[in-house]
Scaffold this motif. Structure first.
Motif, mmCIF file in Angstrom:
data_model
loop_
_atom_site.group_PDB
_atom_site.id
_atom_site.type_symbol
_atom_site.label_atom_id
_atom_site.label_comp_id
_atom_site.label_asym_id
_atom_site.label_seq_id
_atom_site.Cartn_x
_atom_site.Cartn_y
_atom_site.Cartn_z
ATOM 1 N N THR A 22 0.836 -1.208 0.000
ATOM 2 C CA THR A 22 0.000 0.000 0.000
ATOM 3 C C THR A 22 0.865 1.249 0.000
ATOM 4 O O THR A 22 0.599 2.223 -0.715
ATOM 5 C CB THR A 22 -0.937 0.001 1.218
ATOM 6 N N VAL A 23 1.931 1.223 0.801
ATOM 7 C CA VAL A 23 2.879 2.334 0.797
ATOM 8 C C VAL A 23 3.527 2.475 -0.577
ATOM 9 O O VAL A 23 3.653 3.573 -1.121
ATOM 10 C CB VAL A 23 3.949 2.129 1.890
ATOM 11 N N GLU A 67 11.790 0.192 8.080
ATOM 12 C CA GLU A 67 12.800 -0.765 7.632
ATOM 13 C C GLU A 67 12.252 -1.689 6.543
ATOM 14 O O GLU A 67 12.902 -1.945 5.526
ATOM 15 C CB GLU A 67 13.279 -1.590 8.817
ATOM 16 N N GLU A 68 11.036 -2.184 6.748
ATOM 17 C CA GLU A 68 10.415 -3.081 5.761
ATOM 18 C C GLU A 68 10.189 -2.356 4.433
ATOM 19 O O GLU A 68 10.427 -2.922 3.357
ATOM 20 C CB GLU A 68 9.077 -3.605 6.303
ATOM 21 N N VAL A 69 9.719 -1.129 4.504
ATOM 22 C CA VAL A 69 9.441 -0.356 3.291
ATOM 23 C C VAL A 69 10.739 -0.091 2.518
ATOM 24 O O VAL A 69 10.796 -0.268 1.288
ATOM 25 C CB VAL A 69 8.730 0.964 3.659
ATOM 26 N N VAL A 80 11.130 0.654 -1.783
ATOM 27 C CA VAL A 80 10.301 1.844 -1.957
ATOM 28 C C VAL A 80 11.164 3.078 -1.695
ATOM 29 O O VAL A 80 11.861 3.158 -0.685
ATOM 30 C CB VAL A 80 9.097 1.825 -1.002
ATOM 31 N N GLN A 81 11.110 4.032 -2.609
ATOM 32 C CA GLN A 81 11.933 5.237 -2.493
ATOM 33 C C GLN A 81 11.221 6.267 -1.623
ATOM 34 O O GLN A 81 10.345 6.996 -2.074
ATOM 35 C CB GLN A 81 12.236 5.835 -3.865
ATOM 36 N N VAL A 82 11.601 6.311 -0.363
ATOM 37 C CA VAL A 82 11.059 7.277 0.595
ATOM 38 C C VAL A 82 12.042 8.435 0.713
ATOM 39 O O VAL A 82 13.240 8.224 0.879
ATOM 40 C CB VAL A 82 10.832 6.609 1.969
ATOM 41 N N ASP A 83 11.548 9.658 0.636
ATOM 42 C CA ASP A 83 12.435 10.825 0.690
ATOM 43 C C ASP A 83 12.664 11.331 2.106
ATOM 44 O O ASP A 83 13.702 11.924 2.398
ATOM 45 C CB ASP A 83 11.869 11.959 -0.166
ATOM 46 N N ALA A 84 11.689 11.140 2.984
ATOM 47 C CA ALA A 84 11.818 11.625 4.350
ATOM 48 C C ALA A 84 10.889 10.830 5.256
ATOM 49 O O ALA A 84 9.846 10.329 4.820
ATOM 50 C CB ALA A 84 11.499 13.114 4.440
ATOM 51 N N ILE A 85 11.266 10.744 6.534
ATOM 52 C CA ILE A 85 10.448 10.070 7.542
ATOM 53 C C ILE A 85 9.706 11.135 8.335
ATOM 54 O O ILE A 85 10.316 12.040 8.905
ATOM 55 C CB ILE A 85 11.316 9.216 8.476
ATOM 56 N N GLY A 86 8.386 11.021 8.363
ATOM 57 C CA GLY A 86 7.562 11.974 9.090
ATOM 58 C C GLY A 86 7.270 11.489 10.495
ATOM 59 O O GLY A 86 6.834 10.351 10.690
ATOM 60 N N LEU A 87 7.488 12.359 11.473
ATOM 61 C CA LEU A 87 7.277 12.043 12.883
ATOM 62 C C LEU A 87 6.286 13.041 13.468
ATOM 63 O O LEU A 87 6.547 14.240 13.520
ATOM 64 C CB LEU A 87 8.599 12.120 13.657
#
Length: 434
Positions: A208-209, A241-243, A248-255
């Motif tokens: 889904t991500v 970690e799984e993503v 999957v190309q993630v640009d930033a982690i949102g917190l």
């Protein structure tokens, strides 16, 4: 924790030239900061109606009242919003706009594109960067999505992501591509199942991500795409970690940091930052709140479950909030992985859960926290208009917080970016005029 903030500062030798290429030597120039390299933002929900009205559009979403949820994101009417403009621009440089699907498209085929485009343009005209929140989220998924069979459901979600990313390309530079995926497969509200949860159960969280990130990136390759969550537990750490392991190309982690039950404190904040920084991605503090009234009881597990008839801001709470806002922003800026911070709500008027989390009271008067944050980001961490004199080689030495700057002389001006840690970087800036 680097309280000196040296990793946020830069020094550059800036060479200035006239339009004809000659050096602007032995001349007085004015240098001033325009923005920080770190995105220091707030939600722009309150100003959507104002921007729409000035563009000759309606002040509510098309179909609002026809669907189940209508214009869900709140915000102020045009007249009330006009009183907030200077306050908003006085402290923030990045606006988060509401793309909650249930409110954005309460009736299929009638999205709120025109009003949100007007809002995005309004902010960009004022040199404010724009972020969209969110593209895929189980909460506030439109009710009509439930009626679609599985194949049409997936195609519709893909189309929604691609449509918004394409329509707002060049205006919205950052998207929360997926919001709160940790609980997405198990979430159902009290009344009914929602379409996004059903899709996530069928595809799995990682896929889904992937769907959201790949569709958004295909529509706007230049956009920064964020994986966002409120869950600061190891469960979110594992999902990241799984993503990433799945490619999957993630640009930033949102917190998210909604501190309705009390300020996290420096130690916990730094622990969270360190834990997620290990993934090697920029960290965006996407939703920050600190209260200026009574705190939510610690036994409440879901913040949405706490509802009270009145939740006022108090003098003692406002002093506490001002202290905590400064401490929190100092802690975040001390960590080199933090690239964006968004405060979730300028004003108490229409605030999430009715909480006194705004920097401005419901009557429009600034709280001490507003003044404290402004003094920090537009005072202590800011270079005001400063007159410098170029040497015989047209050079000035500029030192300050990394970010965007402007230089002017004799009615002509130019802009340049001051990077962090570049002690002797030469930047050729062309200044028009003779």
């Amino acid at each position: 924790m680097d309280s000196s903030f040296e990793h946020r500062r830069g020094t550059a030798t800036v060479t200035l030239r006239r339009a004809d290429g000659s050096l602007l030597d032995l001349a007085d120039v004015v240098v001033e900061q325009r923005r920080h390299a770190v995105a220091l933002g707030g939600i722009g929900f309150d100003l959507v109606a104002l921007a729409a009205a000035r563009a000759g559009l309606g002040t509510s979403a098309p179909g609002a009242g026809d669907g189940e949820t209508g214009d869900v994101f709140g915000g102020s009417g045009p007249e009330a919003a006009a009183d907030l403009v200077d306050l908003w621009l006085g402290v923030f440089d990045t606006a988060t706009l509401p793309f909650y699907w249930a409110g954005f498209e309460p009736v299929p085929g009638r999205p709120d594109t025109a009003r949100l485009l007007a809002a995005a343009r309004w902010f960009r005209e004022r040199d404010v960067a724009v972020k969209g929140h969110p593209l895929v989220w189980h909460t506030l998924a439109p009710g009509w999505l439930r009626e679609l069979p599985d194949d049409r459901l997936e195609a519709t979600v893909r189309a929604r992501v691609g449509r918004e990313a394409a329509d707002f390309a060049g205006l919205v530079s950052t998207w929360d591509a997926v919001n709160e995926a940790v609980i997405m497969p198990v979430f159902a509200n009290e009344q009914h199942e929602n379409g996004i949860t059903r899709l996530c159960r069928r595809l799995g969280r990682v896929e889904t991500v992937r769907l959201a990130f790949e569709e958004a990136r295909a529509a706007d390759p230049a956009a920064t795409l964020v994986l966002n969550d409120f869950d600061m537990s190891p469960a979110y750490d594992r999902l990241v970690e799984e993503v990433l392991d799945a490619g999957v190309q993630v640009d930033a982690i949102g917190l998210q940091s909604h501190m309705h039950q009390g300020y996290w404190g420096e130690e916990r904040t730094l622990e969270v930052l360190e834990r997620f920084a290990r993934h090697g991605l920029p960290l965006h503090l996407t939703e920050t709140t600190l209260l200026s009234g009574a705190l939510m009881p610690p036994e409440v597990e879901d913040l949405n479950d706490h509802r009270v008839d009145s939740w006022p801001s108090t003098p003692e709470g406002e002093e506490r909030q001002a202290d905590e806002v400064v401490r929190h922003y100092r802690t975040l800026m001390s960590h080199p992985s933090v690239e964006a911070v968004t405060y979730w709500g300028l004003t108490d008027r229409g605030a999430w859960l009715g909480a006194p989390a705004g920097l401005v009271r419901a009557d429009g008067s600034p709280k001490p926290a507003y003044d404290a944050l402004r003094s920090l980001v537009r005072g202590e961490w800011w270079l005001p208009p400063t007159t410098l004199r170029t040497d015989e080689r047209g050079r000035v030495r500029v030192s300050g917080w990394a970010g965007g700057y402007a230089v002017s002389s004799g009615g002509a001006s130019a802009t340049f970016d001051l990077p962090a840690g570049a002690s002797e970087l030469e930047v050729a800036v062309e200044v028009g005029g003779g």
